[in-house]
Design a protein around this motif. Structure first.
Motif, short mmCIF file in Angstrom:
data_model
loop_
_atom_site.label_atom_id
_atom_site.label_comp_id
_atom_site.label_asym_id
_atom_site.label_seq_id
_atom_site.Cartn_x
_atom_site.Cartn_y
_atom_site.Cartn_z
N MET A 1 0.85 -1.19 0.00
CA MET A 1 0.00 0.00 0.00
C MET A 1 0.89 1.24 0.00
N THR A 2 0.48 2.24 -0.71
CA THR A 2 1.21 3.50 -0.84
C THR A 2 1.33 4.19 0.52
N GLN A 3 2.56 4.58 0.89
CA GLN A 3 2.82 5.36 2.10
C GLN A 3 2.78 6.83 1.72
N VAL A 4 2.04 7.65 2.49
CA VAL A 4 1.90 9.07 2.19
C VAL A 4 2.55 9.89 3.31
N ASP A 5 3.44 10.81 2.92
CA ASP A 5 4.12 11.70 3.86
C ASP A 5 3.77 13.14 3.53
N PHE A 6 3.34 13.87 4.54
CA PHE A 6 3.08 15.30 4.42
C PHE A 6 4.21 16.05 5.11
N TYR A 7 4.83 16.99 4.41
CA TYR A 7 5.88 17.84 4.96
C TYR A 7 5.28 19.22 5.17
N VAL A 8 5.26 19.67 6.42
CA VAL A 8 4.59 20.91 6.78
C VAL A 8 5.64 21.98 7.03
N LEU A 9 5.65 22.99 6.16
CA LEU A 9 6.62 24.09 6.25
C LEU A 9 6.02 25.26 7.03
N PRO A 10 6.87 26.01 7.74
CA PRO A 10 6.38 27.19 8.44
C PRO A 10 6.19 28.39 7.52
N ASP A 11 6.74 28.34 6.31
CA ASP A 11 6.71 29.47 5.37
C ASP A 11 5.35 29.61 4.68
N THR A 12 5.12 30.78 4.09
CA THR A 12 3.86 31.03 3.40
C THR A 12 4.02 31.16 1.89
N THR A 13 5.24 31.23 1.37
CA THR A 13 5.45 31.55 -0.04
C THR A 13 5.55 30.32 -0.94
N LEU A 14 5.18 30.50 -2.20
CA LEU A 14 5.35 29.47 -3.21
C LEU A 14 6.84 29.16 -3.38
N GLU A 15 7.68 30.19 -3.32
CA GLU A 15 9.12 29.99 -3.49
C GLU A 15 9.67 29.03 -2.45
N ALA A 16 9.26 29.19 -1.19
CA ALA A 16 9.74 28.30 -0.12
C ALA A 16 9.27 26.87 -0.38
N ARG A 17 8.05 26.74 -0.86
CA ARG A 17 7.49 25.41 -1.14
C ARG A 17 8.27 24.74 -2.28
N ILE B 1 -5.26 15.37 -5.47
CA ILE B 1 -4.55 14.09 -5.57
C ILE B 1 -4.78 13.55 -6.98
N PRO B 2 -3.69 13.23 -7.71
CA PRO B 2 -3.91 12.63 -9.04
C PRO B 2 -4.54 11.25 -8.88
N GLU B 3 -5.45 10.90 -9.77
CA GLU B 3 -6.18 9.64 -9.63
C GLU B 3 -5.26 8.43 -9.72
N TRP B 4 -4.06 8.59 -10.26
CA TRP B 4 -3.12 7.49 -10.46
C TRP B 4 -2.06 7.41 -9.35
N PHE B 5 -2.25 8.09 -8.22
CA PHE B 5 -1.23 8.14 -7.16
C PHE B 5 -0.90 6.77 -6.57
N SER B 6 -1.87 5.85 -6.54
CA SER B 6 -1.67 4.59 -5.81
C SER B 6 -0.71 3.63 -6.52
N ARG B 7 -0.26 3.96 -7.70
CA ARG B 7 0.70 3.08 -8.36
C ARG B 7 2.12 3.30 -7.85
N PHE B 8 2.32 4.29 -6.97
CA PHE B 8 3.64 4.59 -6.41
C PHE B 8 3.78 3.99 -5.01
N GLU B 9 5.00 3.62 -4.64
CA GLU B 9 5.27 3.12 -3.29
C GLU B 9 5.11 4.24 -2.26
N ARG B 10 5.58 5.44 -2.63
CA ARG B 10 5.56 6.57 -1.71
C ARG B 10 4.97 7.79 -2.41
#
Length: 155
Positions: free
Chosen positions: A1-17, A107-116
């Motif tokens: 099953m695909t493992q999902v990781d969310f990385y939460v940044l303190p910044d607000t800008t697109l550039e930081a992301r 979420i792209p509909e094809w995400f589950s084909r990836f391990e992570r």
């Protein structure tokens, strides 16, 4: 099953992301994973392509920008290239990509084909709203989801 990781940044800008996306792409590629960066649109994909060349003077992340229509339905880049960038269509199965870094709001509909799958959240209101919905969708579907709170990631 695909493992999902969310990385939460303190910044607000697109550039930081996007800068963090480049650092994360480098880390994922160094660990030996083949990675696809899924951008919101062509402009973001081209921005990521440029940033991967310049985000750090001593870094090199071999990558290819997929054009519109490339991916499953079109011609794939050299399968030895470990990182692809695209929008819309998924990378070709010939690429044998194991990890997805999703920078699109949905979420792209094809995400589950990836391990992570990696998602990057910053403190911009539109990103927060979109990625909260993604988190809830992954959880509702039973995928293992983990959050990583990041501090002082700029620079």
């Amino acid at each position: 099953m695909t493992q999902v990781d969310f990385y939460v940044l303190p910044d607000t800008t697109l550039e930081a992301r996007l800068d963090f996306a480049c650092r994360l792409a480098e880390t994922i590629q160094r660990k030996g994973y083949r990675l696809h960066l899924h951008a919101e649109d062509e402009a973001m994909a081209r921005e990521l392509d440029e940033r991967l060349w310049t985000f750090r003077p001593d870094a090199y992340v071999p990558h290819a920008l997929l054009g519109e229509g490339e991916g499953e339905a079109g011609a794939a880049p050299d399968p030895r290239i470990p990182v692809t960038i695209g929008w819309g269509a998924p990378p070709s199965p010939d690429q044998a990509v194991q990890a997805l870094l999703n920078l699109a709001p949905d979420i792209p509909e094809w995400f589950s084909r990836f391990e992570r799958v990696a998602e990057i959240i910053n403190q911009h209101q539109e990103v927060l709203v979109a990625k909260r919905a993604c988190w809830q969708t992954y959880k509702r579907r039973g995928y293992p989801v983990k959050a990583h709170q990041l501090r002082g990631q700029s620079g």
